[in-house]
Design a protein around this motif. Sequence first.
Motif, PDB file in Angstrom:
ATOM      1  N   ARG A  44     -32.494  71.875   4.085  1.00 46.21           N
ATOM      2  CA  ARG A  44     -32.714  71.140   5.202  1.00 46.21           C
ATOM      3  C   ARG A  44     -33.913  70.654   5.464  1.00 46.21           C
ATOM      4  O   ARG A  44     -35.156  71.292   5.279  1.00 46.21           O
ATOM      5  CB  ARG A  44     -32.181  71.908   6.477  1.00 46.21           C
ATOM      6  N   SER A  45     -34.100  69.260   5.896  1.00 46.54           N
ATOM      7  CA  SER A  45     -35.436  68.536   5.979  1.00 46.54           C
ATOM      8  C   SER A  45     -36.410  69.277   6.847  1.00 46.54           C
ATOM      9  O   SER A  45     -36.153  70.001   7.924  1.00 46.54           O
ATOM     10  CB  SER A  45     -35.252  67.077   6.419  1.00 46.54           C
ATOM     11  N   ALA A  46     -37.635  69.065   6.530  1.00 41.25           N
ATOM     12  CA  ALA A  46     -38.775  69.663   7.342  1.00 41.25           C
ATOM     13  C   ALA A  46     -39.178  68.764   8.264  1.00 41.25           C
ATOM     14  O   ALA A  46     -38.952  67.562   8.414  1.00 41.25           O
ATOM     15  CB  ALA A  46     -39.832  70.053   6.515  1.00 41.25           C
ATOM     16  N   ASP A  59     -33.162  64.112  10.173  1.00 40.88           N
ATOM     17  CA  ASP A  59     -32.468  65.528   9.862  1.00 40.88           C
ATOM     18  C   ASP A  59     -31.396  65.256   8.684  1.00 40.88           C
ATOM     19  O   ASP A  59     -30.622  64.685   8.884  1.00 40.88           O
ATOM     20  CB  ASP A  59     -31.747  66.073  10.910  1.00 40.88           C
ATOM     21  N   LEU A  60     -31.850  66.000   7.642  1.00 40.37           N
ATOM     22  CA  LEU A  60     -30.923  65.761   6.364  1.00 40.37           C
ATOM     23  C   LEU A  60     -30.579  67.197   5.813  1.00 40.37           C
ATOM     24  O   LEU A  60     -31.414  68.180   6.152  1.00 40.37           O
ATOM     25  CB  LEU A  60     -31.629  64.985   5.398  1.00 40.37           C
ATOM     26  N   VAL A  91     -26.688  62.995   7.282  1.00 45.20           N
ATOM     27  CA  VAL A  91     -28.098  62.307   7.700  1.00 45.20           C
ATOM     28  C   VAL A  91     -27.927  62.001   8.972  1.00 45.20           C
ATOM     29  O   VAL A  91     -26.961  61.636   9.544  1.00 45.20           O
ATOM     30  CB  VAL A  91     -28.031  61.236   6.919  1.00 45.20           C
ATOM     31  N   SER A  92     -29.039  62.372   9.968  1.00 46.05           N
ATOM     32  CA  SER A  92     -29.031  62.074  11.042  1.00 46.05           C
ATOM     33  C   SER A  92     -30.700  61.439  11.490  1.00 46.05           C
ATOM     34  O   SER A  92     -31.397  62.083  11.297  1.00 46.05           O
ATOM     35  CB  SER A  92     -28.728  63.313  12.034  1.00 46.05           C
ATOM     36  N   GLY A 101     -25.687  58.555  12.543  1.00 50.37           N
ATOM     37  CA  GLY A 101     -25.433  59.497  11.762  1.00 50.37           C
ATOM     38  C   GLY A 101     -24.600  59.086  10.565  1.00 50.37           C
ATOM     39  O   GLY A 101     -24.060  57.923  10.559  1.00 50.37           O
ATOM     40  N   ALA A 102     -24.832  59.840   9.353  1.00 45.57           N
ATOM     41  CA  ALA A 102     -24.202  59.166   8.060  1.00 45.57           C
ATOM     42  C   ALA A 102     -23.664  60.366   7.308  1.00 45.57           C
ATOM     43  O   ALA A 102     -24.303  61.356   7.389  1.00 45.57           O
ATOM     44  CB  ALA A 102     -24.848  58.307   7.375  1.00 45.57           C
TER      45      ALA A 102
END
Length: 225
Positions: A44-46, A59-60, A91-92, A101-102
């Motif tokens: 998860r993205s930092a 947020d990924l 993705v958000s 969001g995607a």
Amino acid sequence: MHMRRLIAVASVMLFCDSPASAQFLQRFEASRWGVQASLTPEWRSADYVRDIFGADKFDLSGSDFTVGFARGRMRSGHWGVSFLRQEWREVSVCIELECYGATGSVQLRGIVANWFVPFGSPFAGDRLQIGMHVDVGAGWFEGTVRVDEVLGEGLPLARLGVEVPAFELLGDDWQNVPLPLVRAEVAVAARVAPGLKLIGSGGFGFPFRRRIGISVAFFPTAAFN
């Protein structure tokens, strides 16, 4: 004469059984070629990523896999080069009060050089090592993203449900530009079979935080010696 030979043999045996001798002999262990692979089931993205891309929210989540070659020693460290395939699942993102969001079939493909650097000598019967796992490389985006949610007036609602190139989510500055890939993790390596290392690691990297990574390195010639 026989007594001298016995003393010499006994001295060699004592030397080979001592911890200091293990470190000494470890330096002269043959460096071998092998293969390696790694798997991160979920990342998860930092938080720092949103600052890099100038986003209010970034947020990924996804997973990744690498495979390549390695060179090193069973009782010390090794290095290698691997091909990376990273999958994006969700993705958000919020940028300048525009949020979306995607989901999609986005992949980050690249190449990384990696090192496992142990701290000191093996322990637990010469089977365990503690060290660092370091990667440096570059990757390129492939695939498309379907925008499923838009909040804000900047993005036209007509884009809802439409497939768009992945790099559009990151802005014009990142189009056709290789993304740097860097990670540094605390790692524990275990010799689970002749010639086979199993490595568990965890830590931080750019552009994404990794949770738990599992790597294997196999040196065939060490398995039969």
